[in-house]
Design an enzyme around this catalytic site. Structure first.
Site, mmCIF file in Angstrom:
data_model
loop_
_atom_site.group_PDB
_atom_site.id
_atom_site.type_symbol
_atom_site.label_atom_id
_atom_site.label_comp_id
_atom_site.label_asym_id
_atom_site.label_seq_id
_atom_site.Cartn_x
_atom_site.Cartn_y
_atom_site.Cartn_z
ATOM 1 N N GLU A 30 47.652 5.096 25.956
ATOM 2 C CA GLU A 30 46.248 4.697 25.906
ATOM 3 C C GLU A 30 45.656 4.741 27.306
ATOM 4 O OE1 GLU A 30 44.804 1.197 23.506
ATOM 5 O OE2 GLU A 30 44.571 0.371 25.534
ATOM 6 N N TYR A 62 37.119 2.172 24.229
ATOM 7 C CA TYR A 62 35.666 2.099 24.143
ATOM 8 C C TYR A 62 35.310 0.691 24.572
ATOM 9 C CZ TYR A 62 31.247 3.260 21.647
ATOM 10 O OH TYR A 62 29.949 3.559 21.288
ATOM 11 N N ALA A 64 34.012 -3.048 25.719
ATOM 12 C CA ALA A 64 33.384 -4.129 24.956
ATOM 13 C C ALA A 64 31.877 -3.936 24.912
ATOM 14 C CB ALA A 64 33.726 -5.480 25.580
ATOM 15 N N GLY A 121 35.466 -4.451 17.236
ATOM 16 C CA GLY A 121 35.239 -4.609 18.668
ATOM 17 C C GLY A 121 34.952 -6.050 19.056
ATOM 18 N N ASP A 174 44.262 -12.168 7.782
ATOM 19 C CA ASP A 174 44.356 -11.044 8.702
ATOM 20 C C ASP A 174 45.087 -9.875 8.041
ATOM 21 O OD1 ASP A 174 44.080 -10.069 11.592
ATOM 22 O OD2 ASP A 174 46.217 -9.781 11.212
ATOM 23 N N ASN A 177 42.833 -8.220 5.609
ATOM 24 C CA ASN A 177 41.850 -7.375 6.288
ATOM 25 C C ASN A 177 42.446 -6.013 6.630
ATOM 26 O OD1 ASN A 177 40.093 -9.542 6.187
ATOM 27 N ND2 ASN A 177 40.376 -10.133 8.317
#
Length: 313
Positions: A30, A62, A64, A121, A174, A177
């Site tokens: 990353e 990307y 915040a 995000g 969680d 989700n």
């Protein structure tokens, strides 16, 4: 707007992991979009160092609130055009209307980018700040999965959280989700960085128990080789991750009592931990190791060399 005519079906992260995995354990890295010329040079040094190692893919974050939006598009586009790497572009809902998200997806497509990691995000100040939906935007990441899938021939990944997302209201919610995002069409997930392998294994077990079909999709562990206690604390504060007490004690002892931490000693502990975690994750069948590099290649290269996966950088 539809971008379905952007070209033929492109190689996906899942395809690439399977391809690399025929010969060796896959890994990925990353990057962060650079803020200045010096940081950009550092990113490209890292990219060129990793390129001959054959990572399964590289992702570009990307910022915040969409704070690095234009830089992310540019960097991922340049990686697509100038290297043999398979780039994955991050996309978040924070601060964006649906029209702006559509435009971003179109911008990615225009640069030949068809692998996208979608996240709701975090606010500019980090995960604990109040999350406010854009008046014309999206509330949840599952909506983003649906949006990007409908816009064209894109391969979509999502985030997952071994410790549970701080806003999810518990591990059960969680997990639900994550399963929802996978059912909506996400092909894989990359976890938030963590420091206890058991947290990753428990998350994998929960997803399989909730939906075996979705549990078969790659759950890619996110690993950050620690090179600075100060940087680690800041990263965990922003991400809402926990540093296990035993690890914090080791790092604090390594850092010493001086005004400045002993970076060399902290780094030794960090590389050792990342190596130990990676070895266990491989033994437990993790599909790929995803390293948060902070745009440096050396620490990740050392971990890979320790594992016998690569020559030392």
């Amino acid at each position: 707007m539809s971008v379905s005519n952007v070209g033929s079906r492109t190689l996906s992260v899942v395809d690439r992991i399977a391809e690399v995995g025929r010969d060796r354990v896959p890994f990925s890295v990353e990057f962060y979009p650079p803020r200045d010329a010096a940081a950009e040079a550092r990113l490209w040094r890292a990219a060129r160092t990793f390129e001959p190692m054959g990572p399964a893919f590289v992702s570009v974050t990307y910022g915040a609130g969409g704070s690095t939006r234009d830089r992310t598009v540019r960097v991922v586009g340049e990686l697509t055009e100038a290297t043999t790497l398979l780039p994955v572009a991050h996309l978040t809902a924070v601060g964006h209307s649906v029209a702006e998200l559509r435009a971003m997806v179109g911008a990615y497509a225009d640069r030949g980018i068809h692998n996208v990691l979608v996240l709701r995000g975090d606010p500019q100040g980090g995960v604990h700040d109040e999350w406010v939906k854009h008046p014309d935007g999206l509330e949840y990441a599952v909506e983003m999965v649906d949006l990007v899938r409908r816009l064209g021939d894109f391969h979509v990944g999502v985030a997952s959280f071994p410790e549970g997302h701080p806003r999810a209201g518990g591990l059960e919610q969680d997990t639900a989700n994550l399963v929802g995002k996978l059912r909506a069409g996400a092909e894989y997930s990359i976890t938030q960085m963590f420091f206890d392998v058991d947290d990753y294994l428990r998350l994998r077990d929960r997803v399989v128990a909730a939906d075996p079909e979705q549990g078969a999709k790659p759950l890619i562990p996110g690993i950050m080789p620690i090179t600075s206690l100060r940087v680690l604390r800041r990263q965990c504060e922003l991400a809402g991750s926990q540093i296990p007490v035993a690890l914090l004690d080791r790092l604090t002892a390594a850092a010493g009592t001086g005004a400045e931490e002993d970076r060399d000693e902290v780094r030794k502990v960090g590389i050792e931990l990342a190596t130990e975690m990676s070895a266990r994750l491989i033994a437990e069948g993790a599909p790929c190791l995803h390293f948060c590099t902070l745009n440096f290649a050396r620490a990740t290269g050392e971990v890979l060399a320790n594992l016998g996966m690569m020559a030392r950088v």
